[in-house]
Design an enzyme around this catalytic site. Structure first.
Site, short mmCIF file in Angstrom:
data_model
loop_
_atom_site.label_atom_id
_atom_site.label_comp_id
_atom_site.label_asym_id
_atom_site.label_seq_id
_atom_site.Cartn_x
_atom_site.Cartn_y
_atom_site.Cartn_z
N GLY A 98 107.87 25.60 -40.36
CA GLY A 98 107.71 24.17 -40.55
C GLY A 98 108.93 23.53 -41.17
O GLY A 98 109.92 24.19 -41.50
N GLY A 100 110.82 22.76 -43.76
CA GLY A 100 110.89 23.16 -45.15
C GLY A 100 111.79 22.30 -46.00
O GLY A 100 111.73 22.35 -47.23
N ARG A 101 112.66 21.53 -45.36
CA ARG A 101 113.55 20.63 -46.12
C ARG A 101 113.90 19.40 -45.31
O ARG A 101 114.88 18.71 -45.61
CB ARG A 101 114.82 21.36 -46.54
N LYS A 116 117.45 15.60 -43.72
CA LYS A 116 117.49 17.04 -43.96
C LYS A 116 118.10 17.31 -45.33
O LYS A 116 119.21 16.87 -45.63
CB LYS A 116 118.31 17.75 -42.88
N ASP A 128 113.96 25.68 -51.77
CA ASP A 128 113.88 24.56 -52.71
C ASP A 128 113.85 23.21 -52.01
O ASP A 128 113.83 22.17 -52.65
CB ASP A 128 115.05 24.60 -53.71
N ARG A 179 119.63 12.96 -39.58
CA ARG A 179 119.72 13.46 -38.21
C ARG A 179 118.94 12.56 -37.26
O ARG A 179 117.91 11.98 -37.64
CB ARG A 179 119.17 14.89 -38.12
N ARG A 186 110.08 21.59 -31.30
CA ARG A 186 110.69 22.89 -31.01
C ARG A 186 109.73 23.79 -30.25
O ARG A 186 108.52 23.53 -30.21
CB ARG A 186 111.07 23.58 -32.33
N ASP A 259 112.18 28.81 -33.36
CA ASP A 259 111.97 27.57 -34.10
C ASP A 259 113.24 26.71 -34.15
O ASP A 259 113.20 25.58 -34.64
CB ASP A 259 111.47 27.85 -35.52
N ASP A 269 119.82 22.19 -35.26
CA ASP A 269 119.87 23.12 -36.40
C ASP A 269 121.20 23.86 -36.47
O ASP A 269 121.28 25.06 -36.23
CB ASP A 269 118.70 24.11 -36.35
#
Length: 496
Positions: A98, A100-101, A116, A128, A179, A186, A259, A269
């Site tokens: 998922g 995450g940031r 992001k 984090d 972004r 995805r 992903d 990514d």
């Protein structure tokens, strides 16, 4: 600044926002606001991406927008959320992943906008939720570099920094990249719902993607009555065309997990990527990739493996395994044809045809084998060859090789092949196909080190060159020169 300041009046920059992804249902995401960062500052801004969004360029100088794109202030009309997905990482099922940031603000003008590095989400796992300046500059520059090269990609509006400390292998500083893409969906989104047996949600997602991005799938003659098989074929063909672009320009993605694969065939990514310096087909650019799974020459097969995972995820909708396999087959023809077409263009073979194909393929393979044997700089070779056709002086190309006799033999065959092609036409095609400037790792590293000292001029210069990489840009030749010896020691990993 504390979380309480999220109640500030939302900034209105005149964009019309919606969030069609949010309409899919609560199974697909978690609504949440970005986390703030103290004392943000601009690091890099793309006016061309601003224009694509319909954002007035003057806003890119505004302190208000700086606060918004750091996560310190909401933007009017947005519905921030983090989406859930799963996936295969380094060939193994990784389970739920998922955003995450990353936090999706919504879409405007048909484009989704994501922050992001904007803080913890329910999908951060052990992370984090932050991104560091180093990786954020690399993603910002490479997104726009790929756009300049004509390669399908997500875009980057800007990168903003903060002196807030972020711990990775060492303590670094924080940054947020804004972004932009038509969609950030995805392969892993489909894998998530299929793996968990949530076939109703799987169908909702597939129908959304088809209706928004692949409407022709509902009228497919080949897969009459089965738009999901047609979707798999369409994604396979877009992915094949994308990977052909990567291989032709010498781009290594570095971490082709499912992903990290776009359902729209975009490059997304940007982590441990690299443009080849010396031509080494087996080059591994990701220091974390100990087994070399994502080596440069393995990318075409890995992309197909990832598409096979997507096919498995869509199988509950496709119904018949034979249909899914048939949908994947087009990759095997589209990729080699697209790659060959691009490589022939790099050679200036404007008359390539069935009658010349066998000899042209042999010439191309011999050139690539010679480049690999001598570890010749990939970008410089193709650019010099382009100029060689323009001024008929082959000496600068010969100078790249130790084995001059082998180089001369290849160049003679090549020259004979071009006898019936007007030199000017071939050179013009080549100069528009073989870039002078690519984002080499050492150039990115120099920009990063300067940015750490609050000098963002290198980021600005690289952005200018990479937005138009086929132009000569007099006075900036050093950015197209051979990498220094220390460049070979740069290690890029998944850590960011």
């Amino acid at each position: 600044m504390t979380m309480a300041t999220q109640n500030l009046t939302a900034l209105d920059v005149g964009l019309a926002w919606r969030n069609s992804f949010a309409q899919l249902g609560k199974s697909f995401y978690t609504p949440l606001a970005p986390w703030p960062l103290p004392a943000p500052y601009w690091v890099g801004r793309s006016t061309s991406t601003a224009r694509e969004l319909g954002l007035n360029e003057s806003w890119l100088d505004s302190p208000e927008l700086l606060q918004v794109l750091t996560g310190n202030q909401p933007m009017a009309g947005t519905q921030p959320l983090a989406s859930v997905y799963s996936g295969h990482q380094f060939g193994q099922w990784a389970g739920q992943l998922g955003d995450g940031r990353a936090i999706l603000l919504g879409e405007t003008g048909g484009l989704e906008v994501q922050l992001k590095g904007s803080g913890l989400t329910p999908y951060s796992r052990m992370g984090d939720g932050r991104a560091v300046l180093r990786s954020s500059i690399r993603e910002f520059l490479c997104s726009e570099a790929m756009q300049g090269l004509g390669i399908a990609t997500s875009r980057a509006l800007c990168v903003v920094g903060s002196d807030a400390p972020i711990r990775r292998e060492t303590v670094e500083t924080a940054a947020v990249v804004t972004r932009v893409a038509p969609s950030f969906i995805r392969f892993g989104h489909f894998e998530h719902f299929s793996h968990h047996g949530q076939h109703a949600q799987l169908k909702v997602l597939a129908d959304y993607v088809i209706d928004r991005f692949y409407p022709a799938c509902r009228a497919s003659d080949k897969f009459a009555g089965n738009p999901y098989a047609a979707l798999l074929e369409a994604v396979s063909e877009r992915t094949a065309a994308l990977v052909a672009q990567w291989q032709a320009v010498g781009f290594c993605h570095g971490v082709l997990n499912t992903d990290n694969m776009s359902i729209l065939g975009l490059t997304i990514d940007y982590g441990p990527f690299q443009f080849l310096d010396a031509f080494n087909p087996g080059h591994v650019c990701n220091h974390s990739d100990q087994e070399g799974r994502y080596a440069f020459d393995k990318q075409p097969n890995i992309a197909y493996w990832n598409l096979f995972c997507l096919g498995q995820a869509l199988l509950p909708l496709i119904g018949e395994q034979e249909l899914a396999i048939a949908a994947l087959e087009s990759y095997k023809t589209v990729f080699p044809a697209a790659f060959e077409r691009r490589m022939f263009a790099k050679l200036g073979l404007i008359d390539a045809s069935d009658s010349t194909a066998t000899a042209d393929r042999a010439l191309l393979q011999d050139i690539l084998q010679l480049l690999a044997k001598e570890q010749v700089d990939y970008t410089i070779f193709w650019r010099r060859l382009s100029h060689c056709n323009a001024d008929t002086d082959a000496q600068t190309v010969r100078d790249l090789f130790v084995d001059r006799s082998a180089a001369d033999a290849c160049l003679l065959r090549y020259s004979e092949r071009l006898e019936h092609i007007p030199r000017g036409l071939a050179a013009d095609l080549m100069l528009k196909t073989n870039p002078k400037f690519v984002l080499r790792n050492y150039l990115g590293e120099q920009a990063i080190q300067a940015a750490k000292l609050k000098d963002f001029s290198q980021v600005e210069t690289l952005l200018m060159l990479l937005e138009s990489p086929f132009e000569e840009h007099p006075g900036f030749d050093k950015y197209a020169d051979f990498p220094p010896d220390w460049a070979g020691g740069i290690e890029i990993s998944c850590s960011s």
